[in-house]
Design a protein around this motif. Sequence first.
Motif, PDB file in Angstrom:
ATOM      1  N   ASN A  11     -42.130  46.583  66.085  1.00  0.00           N
ATOM      2  CA  ASN A  11     -42.592  45.642  66.341  1.00  0.00           C
ATOM      3  C   ASN A  11     -42.956  44.150  66.104  1.00  0.00           C
ATOM      4  O   ASN A  11     -43.903  44.159  64.901  1.00  0.00           O
ATOM      5  N   VAL A  51     -38.548  45.748  68.720  1.00  0.00           N
ATOM      6  CA  VAL A  51     -39.219  45.045  69.867  1.00  0.00           C
ATOM      7  C   VAL A  51     -40.025  44.693  69.955  1.00  0.00           C
ATOM      8  O   VAL A  51     -40.147  43.786  68.625  1.00  0.00           O
ATOM      9  N   LEU A  74     -42.944  48.320  74.975  1.00  0.00           N
ATOM     10  CA  LEU A  74     -43.164  49.374  73.917  1.00  0.00           C
ATOM     11  C   LEU A  74     -43.705  50.198  74.029  1.00  0.00           C
ATOM     12  O   LEU A  74     -43.389  51.332  73.697  1.00  0.00           O
ATOM     13  N   TYR A  86     -44.144  53.914  64.040  1.00  0.00           N
ATOM     14  CA  TYR A  86     -44.509  52.826  64.815  1.00  0.00           C
ATOM     15  C   TYR A  86     -44.683  52.148  63.639  1.00  0.00           C
ATOM     16  O   TYR A  86     -45.828  52.063  62.995  1.00  0.00           O
ATOM     17  N   ASP A  88     -45.991  47.582  62.806  1.00  0.00           N
ATOM     18  CA  ASP A  88     -46.558  46.317  63.002  1.00  0.00           C
ATOM     19  C   ASP A  88     -46.583  45.515  62.618  1.00  0.00           C
ATOM     20  O   ASP A  88     -47.403  45.242  61.327  1.00  0.00           O
TER      21      ASP A  88
END
Length: 383
Positions: A11, A51, A74, A86, A88
């Motif tokens: 992401n 993402v 997401l 995940y 970030d």
Amino acid sequence: MTRRPIGIIVNGVTGRMGYRQHLVRSLLAIRDQGGIPLADGTTIWPEPVLVGRSEIRLREIAERHGLTDWTTDLSAALARDDVQIYFDAQVTQQREKAIRQAIEAGKHIYTEKPLAEESAAALDLARAATTAGVRTGVVQDKLFLPGLRKLKRLIDGGFFGRILSVRGEFGYWVFEGDWQPAQRPSWNYRAEDGGGIVMDMFPHWQYVLEELFGQVRAVSCVTATHIPERVDEAGRRYPATADDAAYGIFELDGGIVAQLNSSWCVRVNRDELVEFQVDGTEGSAVAGLRNCRAQHRSVTPKPVWNPDLPVTENFRSQWLEVPDNEEFDNGFKVQWEQFLRHVVADEPFRWDFLAGARGVQLAELGLLSAREQRRVEVPELAR
């Protein structure tokens, strides 16, 4: 050899760090090398799920690298059973909410720093992840720089004797954005958008100081916004409300004193963009991103102060280069490999959310010190 695919949400992949360091130079580089081999004969194979907010940019990145898995949703990505991790790399203000979603979805989590905007929130994330039974990690890339690894080798070998002090200089001139484009996004210079060099760099200094020299016990900090107005990516002038320079003194275990300057308003007159000088009773060293030079007590010259005569000594030539003695891979990639081994093979990984919370804490206390113009002690953080 059995390939074990592991789905990884990336992401913030359209940002500079998310794309360059984490996707291209880490996850895709791991695939280029054939994956990560484990002792049992299996190979970890990262399967990135890209993402972001821009369909156009996501599609362009995916096509450039032969990837097909991308989405702007997401929640849908987190709901997938074939995704285990995940990651970030968003702006800090968006990070806490997304990480909480990932914890609720039962995903293991690896993230850029800072973990959150406040230490209380960072610590709460650490506790929530522990309760949920998910594994966590925070990027601490400076530990894997060749220069600092050479410095660590000197420390571990007892080269310095008793370490007395550390002096660090970091930064460069970031153009204001008018007559030359700025090298960093404009949000970095707006406090309301999560900008500021203290929150950006003090989490780095926390883990560098703790891992190499000792735990930080107190901080004294002066901050400044040297450039009060800048120009954003659209050519609009805006007030710079965040600190763009920080001058910190850190008191460490063992009486070590570290002085670290961080600035986006400094022109570079050093060999690398970051340099640390370490002085000890038996020797000194200067380490940067890639290089490290050392001078032992036995070959230390004896300068004499005389302002009436020109300097005849070439002080830099009196230091010796510390050899590589090994091959250094990209630091982001090395830490990614360690985190993936941690998730898949239960190998140790000590840079978890609690470590990330300590970085946020130091930044928070540095800002408190600057605001109240006083020395601030750094208490222990308990999980």
